[in-house]
Design a protein around this motif. Structure first.
Motif, PDB file in Angstrom:
ATOM      1  N   LEU A  29       0.860  -1.155   0.051  1.00 47.19           N
ATOM      2  CA  LEU A  29      -0.055  -0.101   0.015  1.00 47.19           C
ATOM      3  C   LEU A  29       0.907   1.146   0.024  1.00 47.19           C
ATOM      4  CD1 LEU A  29      -2.979   1.163   0.246  1.00 47.19           C
ATOM      5  CD2 LEU A  29      -2.389   1.137   2.922  1.00 47.19           C
ATOM      6  N   LEU A  36       0.020   8.042   1.922  1.00 44.03           N
ATOM      7  CA  LEU A  36      -0.862   7.727   3.132  1.00 44.03           C
ATOM      8  C   LEU A  36       0.106   7.371   4.225  1.00 44.03           C
ATOM      9  CD1 LEU A  36      -2.854   4.550   1.235  1.00 44.03           C
ATOM     10  CD2 LEU A  36      -3.666   7.054   1.853  1.00 44.03           C
ATOM     11  N   LEU A  39      -0.348  10.254   6.821  1.00 41.06           N
ATOM     12  CA  LEU A  39      -1.412  10.462   7.535  1.00 41.06           C
ATOM     13  C   LEU A  39      -1.575   9.748   8.898  1.00 41.06           C
ATOM     14  CD1 LEU A  39      -4.290   9.494   4.896  1.00 41.06           C
ATOM     15  CD2 LEU A  39      -3.553  11.816   5.455  1.00 41.06           C
ATOM     16  N   PHE A  40      -0.670   8.995   9.223  1.00 40.00           N
ATOM     17  CA  PHE A  40      -0.798   8.319  10.736  1.00 40.00           C
ATOM     18  C   PHE A  40       0.148   9.345  11.470  1.00 40.00           C
ATOM     19  CE2 PHE A  40      -1.317   4.683   7.788  1.00 40.00           C
ATOM     20  CZ  PHE A  40      -2.152   4.012   8.912  1.00 40.00           C
ATOM     21  N   LYS A  64      -5.592  -4.235  13.340  1.00 37.84           N
ATOM     22  CA  LYS A  64      -6.996  -3.864  13.198  1.00 37.84           C
ATOM     23  C   LYS A  64      -7.521  -3.933  12.012  1.00 37.84           C
ATOM     24  CE  LYS A  64      -6.354   0.241  16.589  1.00 37.84           C
ATOM     25  NZ  LYS A  64      -6.148   1.641  16.514  1.00 37.84           N
ATOM     26  N   VAL A  65      -6.789  -3.760  10.946  1.00 39.66           N
ATOM     27  CA  VAL A  65      -7.237  -4.059   9.656  1.00 39.66           C
ATOM     28  C   VAL A  65      -7.558  -5.442   9.255  1.00 39.66           C
ATOM     29  CG1 VAL A  65      -6.656  -3.679   7.078  1.00 39.66           C
ATOM     30  CG2 VAL A  65      -6.204  -1.874   8.506  1.00 39.66           C
ATOM     31  N   LEU A  89     -16.746   3.143  10.628  1.00 41.08           N
ATOM     32  CA  LEU A  89     -15.216   3.159  10.457  1.00 41.08           C
ATOM     33  C   LEU A  89     -14.823   3.886   9.181  1.00 41.08           C
ATOM     34  CD1 LEU A  89     -12.491   1.636  11.159  1.00 41.08           C
ATOM     35  CD2 LEU A  89     -13.117  -0.229   9.636  1.00 41.08           C
ATOM     36  N   VAL A  96      -9.401  11.330   9.687  1.00 34.93           N
ATOM     37  CA  VAL A  96      -8.130  11.172   9.799  1.00 34.93           C
ATOM     38  C   VAL A  96      -7.536  11.608   8.493  1.00 34.93           C
ATOM     39  CG1 VAL A  96      -7.698   9.633  11.903  1.00 34.93           C
ATOM     40  CG2 VAL A  96      -7.860   8.644   9.496  1.00 34.93           C
ATOM     41  N   VAL A  98      -8.268  10.285   5.314  1.00 38.11           N
ATOM     42  CA  VAL A  98      -8.026   9.116   4.272  1.00 38.11           C
ATOM     43  C   VAL A  98      -9.147   9.525   3.105  1.00 38.11           C
ATOM     44  CG1 VAL A  98      -8.152   6.610   3.729  1.00 38.11           C
ATOM     45  CG2 VAL A  98      -7.190   7.436   6.002  1.00 38.11           C
ATOM     46  N   TYR A 134     -14.726  -7.559  -0.823  1.00 37.90           N
ATOM     47  CA  TYR A 134     -14.321  -6.240  -0.324  1.00 37.90           C
ATOM     48  C   TYR A 134     -14.814  -5.064  -0.838  1.00 37.90           C
ATOM     49  CZ  TYR A 134     -10.504  -2.677   0.518  1.00 37.90           C
ATOM     50  OH  TYR A 134      -9.770  -1.423   0.860  1.00 37.90           O
TER      51      TYR A 134
END
Ligand code: HEM
Length: 147
Positions: A29, A36, A39-40, A64-65, A89, A96, A98, A134
């Motif tokens: 990813l 991305l 973003l954390f 968690k994912v 979610l 955040v 995303v 998905y």
């Protein structure tokens, strides 16, 4: 029904500990969409992407994912029961920063991980089955995101 069985069997064949597979998925990813990583909030203390991925906070998110994917696989007969959780979610990920487009890149990374882990047993119908599941998950998250 055939699709559900394929998904369950392939998920089970990854073994109990899904975190290493999640690491493969998130490496992919961040390779596809390096932005991305930013973003954390807790990404500041690590140097390289690999360092980041190995940090406890990132491992926590990977875990968690994988738990969400696990929940989807266990609720294949009743994905609607996850609706409220997934809406929420999606909302959290909007908060955040995303983007919903990134959810699709997560999907690509998930397929990449499955391909790596399953080898020859990763087939076109299996890929399609995972994509279908998905897309249900992402559609609920995206609706929550937009609410
Ligand atoms: C929470 C980022 C995709 C599941 C978070 C948080 C961030 C984040 C920054 C808050 C901090 C944390 O809990 O670690 C991202 C990014 C993604 C992504 C950049 C890539 C597009 C996903 C996906 C799933 C997921 C696809 C599941 C299918 C979760 C869960 C939480 C979380 C369960 C905890 C929410 C809570 O606190 O209740 N994510 N996420 N994330 N993420 Fe993600």
């Amino acid at each position: 029904e055939k699709e559900k069985e394929m998904i369950r069997d392939s998920w089970e064949s990854l073994g109990r500990n899904k975190v290493p597979h999640g690491m493969v998925m998130f490496s992919r990813l961040f390779e596809l969409e390096p932005a991305l990583l930013g973003l954390f909030q807790y990404n500041t203390s690590c140097g390289s992407t690999q360092d980041c991925l190995a940090s406890p906070e990132f491992l926590d998110h990977v875990t968690k994912v994988m738990l969400v994917v696990d929940a989807a696989v266990s609720h294949l007969d009743d994905l609607l029961s996850l609706e409220d959780f997934l809406l929420n979610l999606g909302r959290k990920h909007q908060a955040v920063g995303v983007d919903t487009q990134s959810f699709a890149v997560v999907g690509e990374s998930l397929l990449y991980m499955l391909q790596c882990a399953l080898g020859e047993t990763y087939t076109a119908p299996l890929r399609q089955a995972w994509l279908n599941m998905y897309s249900v998950v992402v559609s609920a998250m995206s609706r929550g995101w937009a609410q």
